[in-house]
Scaffold this active site. Structure first.
Site: not given
Ligand code: GCB
Length: 908
Positions: A436-437, A504
């Site tokens: 993830n990211e 995302n």
């Molecule tokens: C994202 C992440 C996630 C965070 C979200 C956020 O891109 O993958 O873990 O909680 O953003 O709310 O900033």
């Protein structure tokens, strides 16, 4: 997959088992699998002792001197410290111990302790000897303890477990926007088997793997692979029986296979079952489940020595880069949410019922998909998905960054294998994820050649995990979830490796504006033509206490969040190539490092952290539900204030109704306000609120669905200096939002420039924190209050505040907080256009405040007297005479005077 059965105490035989369980000290909730199956699986959550005292980091030898407290699992030691204002939370060692009384009946059996999850490094000791060590906080592990137990009559054994949630660079996750709660936070079970059994040591699985190589509406092929283990000292002739039962417990296919196992041998057996004809297919609308029961029988004695039962859902699916997702040959837009596992006040130690309820809420929302992110979760989640018909993806917690070590790679590999093997038989799973990211803030930003080497390691890790996943489970898709930096992921190669690209995307939240979302989707379509795409995250903070008539990015209001989700849903729904999207997040969740309007909580949830629906949840229902749905979306905003119109005497304010009907009629105190057609599933009404109770009723066009809410309205006179008394005014200075103080049931209203006969500021401008995304105010934690938003906005360089109110006795409270200066904190990594590292320079601020010409605060220096981001309330009692109202003068001594909020209460 392991199933725990409850057996009524009907027979003497079963009574014997129950007695034996009592001997283990197992609580009255203990459940037991029918003994004819040869295995007993019982819960072992009670009677644990826990210690995290300062000596807790000690070695095994010194645990005798620890202070122990009684706990019941699931348990975490971080349920409280993640919510305090002290940055950080305990990340270190915690010890658990439990007595375990055996009698002779366990002798000759294989005995395992099965941990559904402990975060994150766990060592298990039995009677002083180490039985195992497990790495990783989100997958199950089985510990073979049989050889370390004492079996004499009433032998007392001691189980000791050391759990450590310290940062370990070799274990994912390294950093993330969630809290790494420590502890044995999922169930522990005791598994007792005969020496011949399905293997328990295949990455924590139950040793049976079901695949459905071909499924069609006419027939389904089913293949069952069993890992058999003979831990006895003699060779065994066995029969492995597999039976598929339909939902009415009718046998629809069976297979018997003879196998011979030598002493100590472990062997894989594959059975091809007779196809299931005209199968009942599994889908979100009809989650039909078969069961596959696999048993091992000793050929000679016909004794069933082991048996496991698994769900079977017959379905086939595909992702198409042009046309989206298909289930059983029918196009299906995937819409759902991601889910974190914690709950208000409990951290990650959440009872099963509440977890099941999350999935029920997702289903009731109309969702057909859950992204189990960013790590595998409690087994009940996928069990519930199978049962309710919710498609799912699961992923391991490689989040934000990797470590370029052999150990990190190996740990990732083990986690991926455990995740796949433990969850293999769930029909709900269609995707395995593993990153993830991971390029969010790449390491070595100042050393480009070194950064390229780092990218190479990420690529290699991704490739290894992808290949491993495809080999272990060719029937599902692989996926990486990327943040919205198209070029970076493309260049590094991460858009090529997985079968599905997940994005995302937060255009209109962390960066850019809402229209950027559609543009990004189209870019994917043009440049990555052959790659199926899912929007694995999108969301906006939504604090149900914050409402506004003028929603803007980052105001944290529900109104902005509704607008945001409408745009995202529309953009995904109208593009067939987008297979679907998952809102971030199903519910608010703990993220210890976050500040903002709810410190330590990421409030992008469609539900609150205690799972109350927000209006955004209703919006999803309006978009997704097929049955008639109409709900007053502003239903959480039940206390309101506004100024009366001088002609009508009422105050016009908007009210939103979420619906899937063609139109909705709105009634206020029994009178129709007319009918409106929704735009993007929301009808926007302007309601003339009267003082006191406003009974609102919304009815859909067909009269089939209605919803009601009563809004208490505090109508302010058109002119506050009129004879009508103003009992209370709560003003958020420097802000454009309403704030509901839930504890005191008070409403704070937005500020305004002074208007004669009313109130407002004179001079100066609203404070704006040092990041680009925020329009006004600050997102810093205000210490020692739950009402952070009251203090997070501010008017700077203010000259005067005037309140034209009738004569009378009042209490005036001026609220302050120094928002500039203090410790420089690291920017939240997700705020890509935020640069907290340059903290606004805190020039000294000293000023005087006079109220109606009388000195009130002299040489007032908020930072010096109270510190930074601390709430300060200054109250003065004033008699207003001669129609003069209030004039509050702010005179600078040094720097610029400020005011954060103001409260006026009439007391006569
Ligand atoms: C994202 C992440 C996630 C965070 C979200 C956020 O891109 O993958 O873990 O909680 O953003 O709310 O900033």
């Amino acid at each position: 997959m392991r199933v725990i059965y409850t057996i009524p105490l009907k027979s003497i035989k079963q009574l014997t088992i129950y007695t034996c369980l009592l001997l283990f000290g197992i609580n009255s909730f203990a459940q037991v699998k029918n003994q004819t199956s040869g295995r007993q699986l019982t819960r072992l959550n009670d009677l644990w002792l826990f210690s995290k005292d300062p000596k807790a980091t000690a070695s095994y030898q010194s645990t005798g001197s620890l202070n122990w407290e009684k706990v019941t699992l699931p348990h975490t030691w971080n349920d409280k410290d993640v919510m305090d204002d002290e940055p950080g939370y305990y990340r270190g060692v915690g010890w658990y111990k439990r007595k375990f009384v055996t009698n002779g009946s366990l002798q000759g059996k294989d005995v395992f302790l099965c941990f559904d999850g402990a975060n994150q490094e766990t060592e298990v000791y039995v009677n002083g000897k180490q039985a195992s060590k497990h790495i990783g906080g989100y997958t199950r592990f089985n510990v073979d303890i049989g050889k370390l137990l004492k079996f004499g009559a009433d032998s007392v054994n001691e189980i000791l477990v050391k759990v450590n949630n310290r940062n370990n660079d070799d274990i994912a996750p390294l950093s993330a926007d969630f809290t790494f709660f420590g502890g044995i936070y999922r169930n522990v079970n005791l598994l007792v088997t005969n020496p011949v059994h399905f293997a328990e040591n295949d990455n924590g699985s139950d040793g049976v793997y079901i695949t459905t190589p071909v499924v069609s509406a006419q027939a389904a092929q089913v293949k069952v692979k069993s890992m058999l283990q003979n831990s006895s000292a003699s060779a065994q002739k066995l029969q492995v029986n597999t039976v598929i039962y339909d939902a009415d417990s009718k046998r629809v296919s069976t297979q018997q296979t003879l196998v011979q196992l030598s002493a100590g041998q472990k062997k894989a057996l594959v059975q091809d079952l007779k196809p299931v004809t005209n199968p009942n297919l599994w889908s979100p609308e009809s989650p039909y489940l078969y069961r596959v029961v696999t048993s091992i029988v000793i050929t000679k004695t016909k004794q069933v020595v082991d048996e496991v039962s698994n769900p079977l859902g017959l379905r086939w699916f595909k992702f198409d880069a042009e046309k989206g997702f298909f289930l059983n040959d029918k196009p299906l837009k995937i819409i759902g949410a991601s889910r974190h596992q914690d709950y208000e006040g409990m951290g990650n130690a959440v009872p099963a019922d509440l977890q099941v309820h999350d999935m029920e809420l997702l289903k009731q929302m109309g969702g057909n998909f859950v992204r189990i992110a960013h790590y595998p979760q409690d087994p009940v989640i996928l069990q519930t998905c199978d049962r309710l018909g919710i498609l799912a993806s699961v992923e391991i917690p490689v989040v934000n960054a990797i470590t370029e070590t052999e150990a990190f790679t190996q740990n990732c590999k083990n986690m991926q294998l455990e995740m796949i093997k433990q969850n293999f038989n769930h029909p709900s799973i269609i995707i395995w994820g593993y990153m993830n990211e991971v390029l969010l803030r790449p390491k070595f930003g100042n050393d480009k050649p070194r950064q390229e080497i780092y990218y190479g390691h990420i690529r290699d890790l991704a490739q290894m995990l992808d290949s491993l996943t495809r080999k272990e489970d060719p029937s599902r898709y692989t996926m990486i979830a990327n943040h919205g930096d198209f070029d970076r992921y493309n260049r590094v190669g991460l858009t090529k490796i997985p079968m599905i690209v997940g994005w995302n995307l937060y255009q209109g939240w962390y960066s850019g504006n809402l229209s950027g979302f559609g543009t990004y989707l189209d870019r994917h379509h043009t440049e990555l033509k052959d790659k199926p795409v899912l929007i694995t995250e999108y969301g906006a903070d939504a604090d149900p206490r914050i409402r506004t008539l003028e929603p803007v990015r980052f105001d944290k209001s529900i109104e902005y969040a509704i607008k945001y989700h409408q745009v995202y849903l529309n953009d995904m729904l109208k593009r067939p190539f987008v297979s679907g999207g998952m809102a971030w997040n199903l519910a608010d969740f703990n993220s210890e490092t976050r500040e903002e309007t709810m410190p330590h909580i990421n409030n992008k949830g469609l539900l609150t952290i205690d799972r109350k629906p927000k209006d955004t949840y209703y919006l999803y229902q309006a978009y997704l539900l097929k049955k008639p749905f109409t709900k007053i979306a502003s239903s959480g905003w039940t206390i309101r204030t506004g100024v009366a119109d001088s002609v009508s005497g009422a105050s016009m304010q908007p009210l939103q109704v979420a619906t899937n009907a063609r139109s909705v009629e709105l009634f206020v105190n029994g009178k129709s306000l007319g009918t409106k057609a929704p735009t993007d599933h929301i009808c926007n009404f302007q309601v003339p609120f009267v003082n006191g109770e406003n009974r609102i009723r919304a009815v859909d066009a067909a009269g089939r669905q209605s919803d009601e809410v009563t809004i208490m309205f505090n109508l302010l006179p058109a002119k506050t200096n009129s004879m009508q008394p103003v009992n209370q005014l709560n003003i958020l200075v420097g802000g454009n939002r309403y704030y509901i103080d839930e504890q005191l049931k008070q409403l704070w209203i937005p500020d305004q420039a002074y208007k004669k006969g009313e109130w407002g500021y004179i001079g100066g401008q609203p404070f704006k924190g040092n990041n680009n995304r925020i329009s006004y105010g600050s997102d810093k934690n205000i210490y020692g209050t739950f009402n952070d938003p009251i203090y997070q906005t501010q008017h700077v360089d203010i000259k005067q505040y005037k309140l034209d109110v009738p004569d009378g006795d009042y209490e005036l409270t001026l609220l302050f907080s120094e928002l500039v200066g203090g410790e420089t904190k690291e920017a939240l990594v997700y705020n890509l256009d935020n640069n907290h590292s340059k903290e606004q320079s805190a020039e000294e601020r000293i000023f005087n405040v006079d109220v109606n010409g009388v000195p009130f605060l002299k040489n007032f220096n908020i930072a010096a007297e109270y510190g930074y981001t601390t709430p300060v309330n200054k109250t003065i009692r004033v008699s207003v005479l001669n129609g003069k109202g209030f004039t509050v003068d702010f005179t600078p001594v040094k720097g610029k005077p400020v005011l954060n909020a103001l409260q006026l209460r009439r007391i006569d």
